[in-house]
Enzyme design. Structure first.
Site, mmCIF file in Angstrom:
data_model
loop_
_atom_site.group_PDB
_atom_site.id
_atom_site.type_symbol
_atom_site.label_atom_id
_atom_site.label_comp_id
_atom_site.label_asym_id
_atom_site.label_seq_id
_atom_site.Cartn_x
_atom_site.Cartn_y
_atom_site.Cartn_z
ATOM 1 C CG HIS A 13 -60.968 -9.340 30.159
ATOM 2 N ND1 HIS A 13 -60.152 -8.099 29.786
ATOM 3 C CD2 HIS A 13 -61.637 -9.208 31.210
ATOM 4 C CE1 HIS A 13 -60.602 -7.177 30.462
ATOM 5 N NE2 HIS A 13 -61.587 -7.817 31.127
ATOM 6 C CE1 TYR A 41 -52.155 -7.136 26.648
ATOM 7 C CE2 TYR A 41 -50.041 -6.686 27.022
ATOM 8 C CZ TYR A 41 -51.095 -7.360 27.490
ATOM 9 O OH TYR A 41 -51.172 -8.178 28.476
ATOM 10 N N PRO A 93 -42.763 -7.699 32.464
ATOM 11 C CG PRO A 93 -43.285 -5.240 33.238
ATOM 12 C CD PRO A 93 -42.212 -6.140 33.249
ATOM 13 C CE LYS A 153 -48.049 -16.062 29.639
ATOM 14 N NZ LYS A 153 -49.364 -16.355 29.830
ATOM 15 C CE1 TYR A 166 -51.751 -10.997 27.136
ATOM 16 C CE2 TYR A 166 -53.837 -11.987 27.851
ATOM 17 C CZ TYR A 166 -52.863 -11.036 27.815
ATOM 18 O OH TYR A 166 -53.211 -10.102 28.582
HETATM 19 C C1 DHB Z 1 -51.515 -6.034 33.538
HETATM 20 C C2 DHB Z 1 -50.286 -6.328 33.793
HETATM 21 C C3 DHB Z 1 -49.446 -6.911 32.681
HETATM 22 O O1 DHB Z 1 -48.224 -6.970 32.599
HETATM 23 C C4 DHB Z 1 -50.157 -7.417 31.345
HETATM 24 O O2 DHB Z 1 -49.475 -7.905 30.560
HETATM 25 C C5 DHB Z 1 -51.587 -6.923 31.514
HETATM 26 C C6 DHB Z 1 -52.191 -6.600 32.356
HETATM 27 C C7 DHB Z 1 -52.428 -5.467 34.744
HETATM 28 O O3 DHB Z 1 -51.648 -5.296 35.685
HETATM 29 O O4 DHB Z 1 -53.327 -5.437 34.603
#
Ligand code: DHB
Length: 391
Positions: free
Chosen positions: A72, A202, A293, A297, A385
């Site tokens: 991506h 997001y 989450p 990371k 990121y």
């Molecule tokens: C996923 C999990 C995340 O915490 C995130 O920021 C982006 C994607 C995932 O599990 O796809």
């Protein structure tokens, strides 16, 4: 039994460490209380930083990831009814992320360790570790009903957030008060549905955060902010789809629905212990730190930790040079705290806090507008990121 590095925990940190050490000719034994099936099937996050994918490629465990993962080049931020794309690739000088689930990374590492003749023991019980102050620590455990003693030069504590090894460090020798609990959690689902978006979304909304991610052309991963006490079974599929739709739909995304095959509640915590070493023990991954989450990371930090630990152990075995081992904590904590800040920042910018006032919401929108209108601000998000290069 005797080995050079005894590794407690067959998660991303433990397996990657064992794999990297093998490549430089250092022996290890990995033990884990869980079964191989449990490790290979537990659904976790799925975003790999550029440095993680590069390391997998360079060390020969990237083939399935290249075949089945999705690169991506951007993400979307949805807020105030509008979708804004952040071009990660352009803003970070050509870096990107790969959508490839953690349990697939673990399958690849386990297969490779076993193909390379590695010693990985699943389903062990009763782990104890003694002698960390000396130069021959011993790990004792039971495997297949037999008591075992594994004498090592070093012990790597890679046993995740339910860690036993962190508690081997005497109280006076470690700080464990770097901790934050957040007043919300994520409701995560896996659904049999086509993708709703080419890139992750997001979403900030008055109803709280939502995240649209993916796993494959027919399986999607999505999350939405919820109360930490939520029982996922209490929600009907229609309620889940309505809630996700209400949070991202205002920005124009059309969510494609399907049967929900898995549900989980993910708790939000930030934690770091300092130092991450004691005597012959070195901690790596979630045993030493936890991030919320948002931004995915966790696995990437675990890989970055063991990348440093592998080099430090390499210097020791090559030339009995202990310098990199001595500076292990200092080296890895710089990145850990950067990731702590990034995960906290993304979390605080996108989630609805229970005591949020209109002031807080307007401030969040102003911050999101800064990120999406200023290339310099977007660059900060993009660089973090996709992840800092592994050093
Ligand atoms: C996923 C999990 C995340 O915490 C995130 O920021 C982006 C994607 C995932 O599990 O796809």
């Amino acid at each position: 039994m005797r080995t050079q590095v005894g590794i407690v925990g067959a998660g991303p940190a433990g397996l990657m460490l064992s794999h990297l050490l093998h490549q430089r000719g250092v022996e290890s034994v990995v033990i884990d209380t869980r079964s191989r099936e449990n490790i290979e099937e537990t659904i976790k996050a799925g975003i790999l930083e550029q440095g993680t994918t590069d390391l997998m490629t360079q060390t020969g465990v990237g083939d399935r990831m290249h075949r089945n993962g999705f690169v991506h080049h951007g993400i979307n931020l949805a807020f105030s009814g509008v979708m804004h794309r952040i071009d990660l690739h352009e803003l970070s000088g050509g870096r990107s992320v790969t959508v490839y689930p953690q349990h697939e990374v673990l399958k690849d590492l386990i297969a490779r360790r076993l193909a390379d003749g590695g010693d990985v023991r699943f389903g062990i019980a009763g782990t104890t570790v003694a002698g960390l102050d000396g130069d021959r620590p011993t790990i004792r455990f039971t495997h297949d009903g037999q008591a075992r003693a594994l004498e090592c030069d070093f012990v790597a504590g890679c046993d995740g957030s339910q860690t036993y090894t962190r508690f081997l460090i005497p109280e006076g020798a470690i700080r464990t008060d770097f901790f934050r609990q957040y007043p919300f959690a994520w409701f995560g689902i896996l659904a049999e549905a086509p993708p709703s978006s080419d890139e992750l979304i997001y979403a900030h909304s008055d109803r709280g955060f939502a995240l649209i991610s993916t796993r494959s052309p027919s399986v999607q991963r999505m999350y939405f902010q919820c109360d930490p006490a939520t029982n996922p079974g209490d929600w009907s599929e229609d309620q889940i789809w309505d809630e996700i739709g209400a949070r991202v739909g205002t920005a124009g995304a059309v969510i494609k629905t399907g049967a929900i095959s898995q549900r989980a509640i993910l708790q939000f915590r930030s934690f770091v212990c300092e130092p991450m070493q004691y005597g012959r023990l070195y901690l790596a991954g979630d045993a030493a730190h936890t991030v919320p989450p948002t931004g995915a990371k966790g696995l990437n930090l675990a890989v970055a930790d063991v990348h440093v630990l592998d080099r430090a152990l390499g210097a020791y075995y090559d030339a009995r040079d202990t310098g990199l081992l001595e500076s292990y904590t200092r080296t890895v904590l710089r990145r850990v705290w950067r990731a702590q800040h990034f995960s906290w920042w993304m979390t605080s910018m996108l989630h609805r806090f229970c005591d949020a006032t209109d002031f807080d919401l307007r401030r969040q929108i102003a911050e999101l507008e800064m990120i999406t209108s200023s290339p310099s601000a977007a660059k900060v998000l993009a660089e973090n990121y996709v992840g800092l290069p592994l050093t």
